[in-house]
Write a protein that holds these residues in place. Structure first.
Motif, mmCIF file in Angstrom:
data_model
loop_
_atom_site.group_PDB
_atom_site.id
_atom_site.type_symbol
_atom_site.label_atom_id
_atom_site.label_comp_id
_atom_site.label_asym_id
_atom_site.label_seq_id
_atom_site.Cartn_x
_atom_site.Cartn_y
_atom_site.Cartn_z
ATOM 1 N N THR A 88 -42.769 -90.491 -28.508
ATOM 2 C CA THR A 88 -43.676 -90.127 -27.445
ATOM 3 C C THR A 88 -44.179 -91.397 -26.762
ATOM 4 O O THR A 88 -44.645 -92.317 -27.413
ATOM 5 C CB THR A 88 -44.856 -89.321 -27.979
ATOM 6 O OG1 THR A 88 -44.355 -88.172 -28.646
ATOM 7 C CG2 THR A 88 -45.796 -88.925 -26.875
ATOM 8 N N GLU A 130 -49.009 -81.057 -32.341
ATOM 9 C CA GLU A 130 -48.873 -80.288 -31.100
ATOM 10 C C GLU A 130 -49.286 -81.120 -29.890
ATOM 11 O O GLU A 130 -48.652 -81.057 -28.830
ATOM 12 C CB GLU A 130 -49.686 -78.998 -31.164
ATOM 13 C CG GLU A 130 -49.128 -77.968 -32.104
ATOM 14 C CD GLU A 130 -47.725 -77.519 -31.711
ATOM 15 O OE1 GLU A 130 -47.468 -77.271 -30.513
ATOM 16 O OE2 GLU A 130 -46.877 -77.417 -32.622
ATOM 17 N N CYS A 131 -50.354 -81.889 -30.027
ATOM 18 C CA CYS A 131 -50.799 -82.749 -28.929
ATOM 19 C C CYS A 131 -49.719 -83.769 -28.574
ATOM 20 O O CYS A 131 -49.403 -83.974 -27.399
ATOM 21 C CB CYS A 131 -52.097 -83.467 -29.293
ATOM 22 S SG CYS A 131 -53.529 -82.383 -29.343
ATOM 23 N N THR A 134 -46.548 -83.577 -29.139
ATOM 24 C CA THR A 134 -45.419 -82.855 -28.548
ATOM 25 C C THR A 134 -45.655 -82.621 -27.062
ATOM 26 O O THR A 134 -44.718 -82.617 -26.266
ATOM 27 C CB THR A 134 -45.215 -81.502 -29.269
ATOM 28 O OG1 THR A 134 -44.901 -81.775 -30.634
ATOM 29 C CG2 THR A 134 -44.115 -80.679 -28.639
ATOM 30 N N ASN A 135 -46.927 -82.470 -26.680
ATOM 31 C CA ASN A 135 -47.293 -82.222 -25.282
ATOM 32 C C ASN A 135 -47.747 -83.489 -24.554
ATOM 33 O O ASN A 135 -48.453 -83.416 -23.554
ATOM 34 C CB ASN A 135 -48.370 -81.136 -25.218
ATOM 35 C CG ASN A 135 -47.794 -79.786 -25.555
ATOM 36 O OD1 ASN A 135 -47.092 -79.202 -24.748
ATOM 37 N ND2 ASN A 135 -48.060 -79.301 -26.757
ATOM 38 N N GLN A 136 -47.324 -84.652 -25.077
ATOM 39 C CA GLN A 136 -47.556 -85.941 -24.420
ATOM 40 C C GLN A 136 -49.031 -86.321 -24.313
ATOM 41 O O GLN A 136 -49.443 -86.971 -23.350
ATOM 42 C CB GLN A 136 -46.907 -85.961 -23.026
ATOM 43 C CG GLN A 136 -45.440 -85.582 -23.002
ATOM 44 C CD GLN A 136 -44.583 -86.570 -23.782
ATOM 45 O OE1 GLN A 136 -44.685 -87.762 -23.587
ATOM 46 N NE2 GLN A 136 -43.748 -86.069 -24.668
ATOM 47 N N LEU A 137 -49.840 -85.934 -25.289
ATOM 48 C CA LEU A 137 -51.247 -86.315 -25.324
ATOM 49 C C LEU A 137 -51.452 -87.392 -26.383
ATOM 50 O O LEU A 137 -50.845 -87.346 -27.443
ATOM 51 C CB LEU A 137 -52.129 -85.106 -25.660
ATOM 52 C CG LEU A 137 -52.067 -83.929 -24.696
ATOM 53 C CD1 LEU A 137 -52.841 -82.754 -25.256
ATOM 54 C CD2 LEU A 137 -52.594 -84.322 -23.331
ATOM 55 N N THR A 195 -56.884 -86.978 -26.678
ATOM 56 C CA THR A 195 -57.521 -85.882 -27.381
ATOM 57 C C THR A 195 -58.299 -86.472 -28.548
ATOM 58 O O THR A 195 -57.725 -87.084 -29.443
ATOM 59 C CB THR A 195 -56.476 -84.880 -27.910
ATOM 60 O OG1 THR A 195 -55.699 -84.412 -26.818
ATOM 61 C CG2 THR A 195 -57.139 -83.707 -28.582
ATOM 62 N N CYS A 236 -53.600 -89.024 -29.330
ATOM 63 C CA CYS A 236 -54.480 -88.412 -30.334
ATOM 64 C C CYS A 236 -55.348 -89.446 -31.008
ATOM 65 O O CYS A 236 -54.904 -90.549 -31.322
ATOM 66 C CB CYS A 236 -53.654 -87.720 -31.413
ATOM 67 S SG CYS A 236 -52.715 -86.347 -30.792
ATOM 68 N N THR A 263 -52.670 -91.581 -19.938
ATOM 69 C CA THR A 263 -52.357 -90.435 -20.783
ATOM 70 C C THR A 263 -53.655 -89.827 -21.316
ATOM 71 O O THR A 263 -54.527 -90.546 -21.799
ATOM 72 C CB THR A 263 -51.467 -90.866 -21.968
ATOM 73 O OG1 THR A 263 -50.239 -91.384 -21.465
ATOM 74 C CG2 THR A 263 -51.175 -89.706 -22.901
ATOM 75 N N THR A 288 -46.868 -93.153 -24.277
ATOM 76 C CA THR A 288 -48.173 -92.960 -23.655
ATOM 77 C C THR A 288 -48.416 -94.100 -22.684
ATOM 78 O O THR A 288 -47.845 -95.172 -22.801
ATOM 79 C CB THR A 288 -49.311 -92.921 -24.693
ATOM 80 O OG1 THR A 288 -49.321 -94.155 -25.412
ATOM 81 C CG2 THR A 288 -49.143 -91.773 -25.655
#
Length: 107
Positions: A1, A31-32, A34-37, A10, A39, A7, A3
């Motif tokens: 992933t 999940e975050c 996976t959705n390009q957030l 979260t 963490c 970005t 960032t």
């Protein structure tokens, strides 16, 4: 992933005795990502394996630790939007933070 400086970050605040190693936090972080957030998890002082390194102990009624985490996010990624997520008593800390630091939170 991958960032970037913009970005979305979260910021997760676990419940009682929860940490970044707790299953529900790890699942949500996955999940975050996976959705390009980006963490970030706030581990509570003295909970689980988190050492107490200051004279102040952890308190669910005190949002100053979360404020420090948010300030760190702002310093490191000033243009990145932030999402606050809290579970159980962690949600209480998020609500307290929003009440105590509302003016800063708007920025």
């Amino acid at each position: 992933t991958t960032t970037t400086t913009t970005t979305t970050t979260t910021v997760m605040v676990p419940g009682v005795a929860g940490t970044s190693n707790t299953a529900y936090v790890k699942g949500f972080a996955k999940e975050c990502l996976t959705n390009q957030l980006r963490c970030l998890v706030m581990n509570h002082r003295g909970c689980d394996d988190v050492p107490v390194t200051s004279p102040q102990l952890f308190s669910f009624g005190d949002a100053s630790d979360l404020d420090s985490v948010i300030e760190h996010c702002i310093e490191r990624y000033p243009r990145a939007p932030r999402i606050l997520i809290g579970w159980s008593m962690g949600a209480n800390i998020v609500v307290n933070y929003m009440g105590q630091f509302a003016n800063e939170a708007e920025n």
